[in-house]
Scaffold this active site. Structure first.
Site, short mmCIF file in Angstrom:
data_model
loop_
_atom_site.label_atom_id
_atom_site.label_comp_id
_atom_site.label_asym_id
_atom_site.label_seq_id
_atom_site.Cartn_x
_atom_site.Cartn_y
_atom_site.Cartn_z
N GLY A 5 0.81 -1.21 0.00
CA GLY A 5 0.00 0.00 0.00
C GLY A 5 0.84 1.26 0.00
N GLY A 6 2.16 1.10 0.02
CA GLY A 6 3.07 2.24 0.03
C GLY A 6 3.52 2.63 -1.37
N SER A 9 5.93 -0.24 -3.72
CA SER A 9 5.26 -1.38 -4.33
C SER A 9 4.18 -0.92 -5.32
CB SER A 9 4.65 -2.30 -3.27
OG SER A 9 3.69 -1.62 -2.49
N CYS A 84 12.70 -11.88 7.48
CA CYS A 84 11.37 -11.82 6.87
C CYS A 84 11.44 -12.02 5.36
CB CYS A 84 10.71 -10.48 7.20
SG CYS A 84 9.04 -10.30 6.53
N CYS A 182 8.09 -3.36 11.12
CA CYS A 182 6.66 -3.20 10.88
C CYS A 182 5.83 -3.71 12.05
CB CYS A 182 6.26 -3.92 9.59
SG CYS A 182 6.52 -5.72 9.66
#
Length: 342
Positions: A5-6, A9, A84, A182
């Site tokens: 959503g940033g 991306s 991650c 995050c």
């Protein structure tokens, strides 16, 4: 396309559409406090693409958050973003999208996947030195690279912002950058671990110098990292810095700033993107994400361990962080800095 959503991306998705790819978005649910996805829904409608959500909360908690807490308890300074990418984004997510028949997984990382001289795919640094993120991708399996797209690798952050404005994407984007950790919204990892009921926290112990003389008492080794100056509470004419964290005995070793310098380190669990070297090789080595890299000779000990000897001593070499090796802009491999037995 992994969609957070940033900005990054989102522009990456638009770039792929402009290049003729058929794109579908996927948004990961990683924590119990999931972000509002209404912006992603509006964004995907604007781009004309479908999207789906993938719930990886259980996997993220077990593989990333638990490891993060465990490493701090051991006196290490973990890098959960590297873990991650290895285990979640290019692990569980990669397998999920490939099993559904997609040809590629794309992300908004500032790095490049390109063919090496021998024809095999390799990782290269992104062209923007301020945003370059190949360091975070050094644990990827080389076998997955042919199915990975990184559309932002040859762009700068300012070019990405310009494209978002020119393509009308800015109205769907948040006003602030995403944060590094995050899963810790306010950045206070100690409170986060307390709220998780992590055992073994806040165990006071001795602060000692290299001669073993006790200078004070620390609050618990998880509060400190190598190179730290603040929060020691030690009197004296010159500031003290954390030189070493020793879980056995629950001790902090401190000294002056010059004592932080070291000219070699041991790296284990290396992931190579080149044939495993059998002879010494020269490379530029980054010992943390914002480290500029320093020239060194890499001395192989076996297939997964090397000793790195720097041309010039480096400061605050920190067990638990990653050491990543480069020649020019090509990523050769990387592994974890480990504490050596004294």
């Amino acid at each position: 396309m992994a969609l957070s959503g940033g900005l990054d991306s989102t522009v990456a998705a638009a770039l792929l559409l402009n290049q003729g790819f058929e794109v579908q978005g996927v948004h990961l649910t990683l924590t119990e406090k999931s972000a509002d996805i209404s912006g992603i829904e509006s964004l995907c409608q604007f781009l004309g693409i479908a999207y789906f959500q993938l719930d990886l909360r259980r996997e993220f908690k077990a593989r990333i958050i638990a490891d993060f807490a465990a490493q701090y308890r051991l006196g290490l300074t973990p890098n959960p973003c590297v873990r991650c990418n290895e285990l979640i984004k290019f692990g569980f997510l990669f397998q999920a999208v490939r099993s559904q028949g997609f040809d590629y997984l794309a992300t908004g990382h500032y790095a490049r996947v390109e063919a090496a001289p021998n024809g095999m795919m390799g990782l290269w640094q992104g062209v923007d030195p301020d945003k370059e993120q190949s360091y975070f991708l050094h644990r990827l399996s080389p076998d997955c690279l042919p199915a990975v797209l990184l559309p932002l690798g040859r762009l700068t952050k300012s070019q990405v912002r310009e494209k978002s404005l020119a393509w009308g994407l800015a109205q769907y984007l948040p006003n602030r950058e995403s944060q590094e950790l995050c899963f810790i919204p306010d950045g206070d990892y100690i409170d986060f671990m307390r709220n998780m009921d992590v055992t073994g926290l806040d165990r006071p112990g001795p602060i000692v110098n290299r001669r073993g003389e006790v200078l004070g008492t620390h609050r618990g080794v998880e509060h400190y990292t190598v190179g730290q100056r603040q929060g020691l509470g030690l009197p004296g004419p010159a500031p003290s810095y954390v030189l070493e964290i020793i879980p056995a005995g629950n001790r902090l070793v401190v000294g002056c700033k010059a004592d932080l310098l070291a000219d070699e380190l041991l790296v284990e669990d290396i992931n190579w993107f080149i044939p495993v070297p059998l002879e010494p090789l020269r490379a530029r080595v980054k010992i943390r994400y914002r480290h500029p890299g320093a020239t060194a000779i890499i001395l192989p000990l076996d297939r997964r361990r090397v000793r790195v000897r720097f041309d010039l001593p480096q400061t605050a070499i920190t067990p638990g962080q990653a050491a990543v090796f480069y020649q020019d802009n090509r990523l050769l491999g990387g592994g974890w800095i480990v504490r050596e037995q004294s």
